[in-house]
Design a protein around this motif. Sequence first.
Motif, short mmCIF file in Angstrom:
data_model
loop_
_atom_site.label_atom_id
_atom_site.label_comp_id
_atom_site.label_asym_id
_atom_site.label_seq_id
_atom_site.Cartn_x
_atom_site.Cartn_y
_atom_site.Cartn_z
N SER A 82 -7.20 -2.88 -7.43
CA SER A 82 -7.99 -3.48 -8.50
C SER A 82 -9.46 -3.57 -8.12
CB SER A 82 -7.43 -4.85 -8.85
OG SER A 82 -7.27 -5.61 -7.68
N THR A 83 -9.75 -3.51 -6.82
CA THR A 83 -11.15 -3.57 -6.43
C THR A 83 -11.48 -2.42 -5.48
OG1 THR A 83 -10.52 -4.97 -4.60
CG2 THR A 83 -11.33 -6.10 -6.57
N GLY A 84 -12.76 -2.13 -5.41
CA GLY A 84 -13.26 -1.22 -4.38
C GLY A 84 -12.76 0.21 -4.47
N SER A 85 -12.93 0.90 -3.36
CA SER A 85 -12.58 2.32 -3.33
C SER A 85 -11.06 2.46 -3.09
CB SER A 85 -13.36 2.98 -2.21
OG SER A 85 -13.15 2.24 -1.03
N PRO A 86 -10.51 3.67 -3.30
CA PRO A 86 -9.07 3.85 -3.09
C PRO A 86 -8.66 3.50 -1.66
CG PRO A 86 -10.00 5.73 -4.22
CD PRO A 86 -11.16 4.88 -3.81
N LYS A 87 -7.43 3.04 -1.55
CA LYS A 87 -6.92 2.60 -0.24
C LYS A 87 -6.05 3.69 0.37
CE LYS A 87 -5.00 -0.73 -2.67
NZ LYS A 87 -4.41 -1.96 -3.22
N GLY A 88 -6.21 3.92 1.64
CA GLY A 88 -5.35 4.89 2.34
C GLY A 88 -4.05 4.20 2.75
N VAL A 89 -3.05 4.31 1.89
CA VAL A 89 -1.76 3.67 2.17
C VAL A 89 -1.08 4.43 3.31
CG1 VAL A 89 0.56 3.23 1.24
CG2 VAL A 89 -1.47 2.81 -0.18
N GLN A 90 -0.72 3.69 4.35
CA GLN A 90 -0.12 4.33 5.54
C GLN A 90 1.38 4.13 5.59
OE1 GLN A 90 -1.91 3.15 9.31
NE2 GLN A 90 0.02 3.59 10.36
N SER A 125 9.15 5.51 16.32
CA SER A 125 9.51 5.08 14.96
C SER A 125 8.29 4.65 14.16
CB SER A 125 10.46 3.89 15.03
OG SER A 125 11.68 4.30 15.56
N GLU A 126 7.36 3.96 14.82
CA GLU A 126 6.21 3.42 14.10
C GLU A 126 4.96 4.28 14.22
OE1 GLU A 126 5.94 1.25 11.85
OE2 GLU A 126 7.84 0.17 11.93
N ASP A 127 5.07 5.52 14.65
CA ASP A 127 3.90 6.40 14.58
C ASP A 127 3.66 6.75 13.11
OD1 ASP A 127 3.07 6.67 17.22
OD2 ASP A 127 4.51 8.27 17.66
N PRO A 128 2.37 6.84 12.71
CA PRO A 128 2.11 7.17 11.30
C PRO A 128 2.61 8.56 10.93
CG PRO A 128 0.10 6.45 12.43
CD PRO A 128 1.15 6.60 13.48
N LEU A 129 3.17 8.67 9.71
CA LEU A 129 3.62 9.97 9.20
C LEU A 129 2.57 10.52 8.23
CD1 LEU A 129 5.89 12.13 8.91
CD2 LEU A 129 6.83 10.73 7.07
N PHE A 130 2.13 9.69 7.31
CA PHE A 130 1.10 10.18 6.37
C PHE A 130 0.29 9.04 5.78
CE2 PHE A 130 4.90 9.71 3.57
CZ PHE A 130 4.37 8.97 2.51
N LEU A 131 -0.85 9.44 5.20
CA LEU A 131 -1.66 8.53 4.39
C LEU A 131 -1.63 9.07 2.97
CD1 LEU A 131 -4.95 8.35 6.53
CD2 LEU A 131 -2.91 6.90 6.68
N LEU A 132 -1.71 8.18 2.02
CA LEU A 132 -1.83 8.61 0.63
C LEU A 132 -2.74 7.60 -0.06
CD1 LEU A 132 -1.02 10.61 -1.53
CD2 LEU A 132 1.03 9.28 -1.95
N TYR A 133 -3.85 8.10 -0.57
CA TYR A 133 -4.83 7.20 -1.18
C TYR A 133 -4.38 6.79 -2.57
CZ TYR A 133 -7.87 7.65 2.74
OH TYR A 133 -8.37 7.55 4.02
N THR A 134 -4.51 5.50 -2.85
CA THR A 134 -4.14 5.01 -4.18
C THR A 134 -5.13 3.95 -4.62
OG1 THR A 134 -2.30 4.27 -5.53
CG2 THR A 134 -2.56 3.17 -3.43
#
Length: 649
Positions: A265-273, A253-262
């Motif tokens: 307010s600071t720094g580089s885009p975050k890879g939302v998991q 159930s908790e294995d990652p399905l995808f990342l999506l960078y968004t």
Amino acid sequence: MSNTKQTFQPNVEFQKTARIKSMDEYYALTKKAEDDYEGFWGDYAKEKITWKKPFDTVLNESNAPFYSWFEGGKLNVSEQCIDRHLDTRGSKTAILFEGDNGNKLEISYKDLHTNVNKFANLLKNFYGVKKGDRVVIYMPMIPEAAYAMLACARLGAIHSIVFGGFSAEALKDRIIDAQAKVVITADGAFRKGKAYMLKPVVDDALSSETPVEKVCVIQRNNEEVTWKEGRDYSYNEMINSESAICEAETMDSEDPLFLLYTSGSTGSPKGVQHNTAGYILWAQMTMEWVFDVKEDDVFWCTADVGWITGHTYIVYGPLAMGATTVMFEGVPTYPDAGRAWQMVEKHKITQFYTAPTAIRVLHKMGENEPSKYDLSSLKVLGTVGEPIDPPAWKWYYEEVGNSNCAIVDTYWQTETGGHIVSPLPGATPIKPACATFPLPGIIGEILDPETGKKVANGESGYMCITKPWPSMIRGVWGDPERFKKSYFGDVKKDGKPVYFTGDGANYDEDGYITITGRTDDVINVSGHRMGTAEVEAALAKDDNVAEVAVCGRPHDIKGESIFAYITLKTPCEDEAAKIKELNNIIKKEIGNIALCDNIVFVPGLPKTRSGKIMRRILRSIAKGEAITQDTSTLEDPTVVQQIEAIVKS
Ligand code: PRX
């Protein structure tokens, strides 16, 4: 406050067959969730997901805020979206694709199964993709983008889609951050009757710094591209020799399905998991509740698969529930402003889901276009991505929906995986430009950031979710501290950090929620999220830029546009040429979506004595508002008048 008190009741005919038929039913569901939160979610998880092995626990909060859902459960998202439908709806159209040129392609669930299995075999056998590997997808809006996503899910590989409007630099950064071993792309595709290219951007992005071993190229427009030997291979040439059966990986159930960078307010885009079970459960349930899609409906979400809306409401949600989802290669204003409505008529679309920017463009370019087409198939209209203004809402409701369709103003974010606040089309009396109420099971509250208490009706505060929910972000790829700090750092309720969306909101006198926009340095341009820090970092790459501050400015069509204040090291002779040069840097570093509508050269920036830039002052000047902030604490208060004079001139 809601902008108007006018309330529109649900369509009575629609209500009769809706899954949630009244506010009483809505309240009953919210109460059930409040009284027995785990029972509520556990029951739906059992009912909606075809498990390979049932889960043991519903929610584990022991490692907050790293929550886990449905531990012990085993499943595969590609089976949830395809295989389980084969017996009952194998011949039903899963994806209805319309090309830029108007050609239509209907892909049944059976065809989808074949195409996804072959793609998964190609990725496994030739590209060496296995469970846990990251695969970057940089694709146009063609069915192969959906096959690629589902093929990754079948193998347990983690896809990270990068929107095709991002530049080579932005693509490269995301490839490196995710340490992707394969990129799936296309030569290009068609838009507004012309071929455009993507593969050259991938070529520019790949260098010795990127870990990519092989590139899979789908030939869509058959334009000439460069092939790097030993790295680039044609999907079209290889796919037919693959077997149409590929066993799906058994995923936790908790294995990652995808990342999506968004952007944050600071720094580089975050890879939302996002992970497997919780995400797919909520993607499916919100399709059922918010769009109320029925067996014979045709659902069209106009987003690009490169954004979360495309993930959840073009691919995963519709397919998980066995719906027909429309995918469109072109733009809704080509060959004319009637294209979208022509498609609604042609495909008998029942739910239409788009962004306020698109509604404003369609309104502006073709106010009377909807009346030229038979739009009577429409039942639900959706909006997403930014606050919708009442005039756009009214046109959508009256001209497109013929005052018959519910408008679901769906509020959510990349991080929430699916809708969190939205009307229910058969239950909620709607108010224009108002996201209304949290969905059942989502404990969404507007809190006072100082006290952590829920604000009263008529008051505003921060939009928070005070209990974990199944489709919530599971982490920022490779940066657990940033995850905690970004989402669980700002607001506490009863002393416990709660999820803060970054948005301000208010309750009106009836307790309806209106989202007022970001409280942080994130700009929303045409529904695309842009971090000021990213744009500033790009502009600072110019050798002659000393300092830069970027903010949003209201824009009639785009919602917000980007406004940049720049101090130069040495004055420039030709400001227009410099502005062009600076926008070219943005194009290279981020992409066209981040171009600045305004760049002004100023003698200095308003800073406190400790050196902090007072962005609120800059935002007020960009909006043409009077400065109400105290400027006496600034290092140089006179700079404010100087900037105002430059902006006004
Ligand atoms: O500010 C809110 C705005 O879009 C942000 C999320 O952007 P993103 O992660 O790119 O996802 C967009 C599609 C879900 C939010 O923080 N937003 C989204 N929907 C609405 C909205 N603002 C007002 N009303 C909405 N319906």
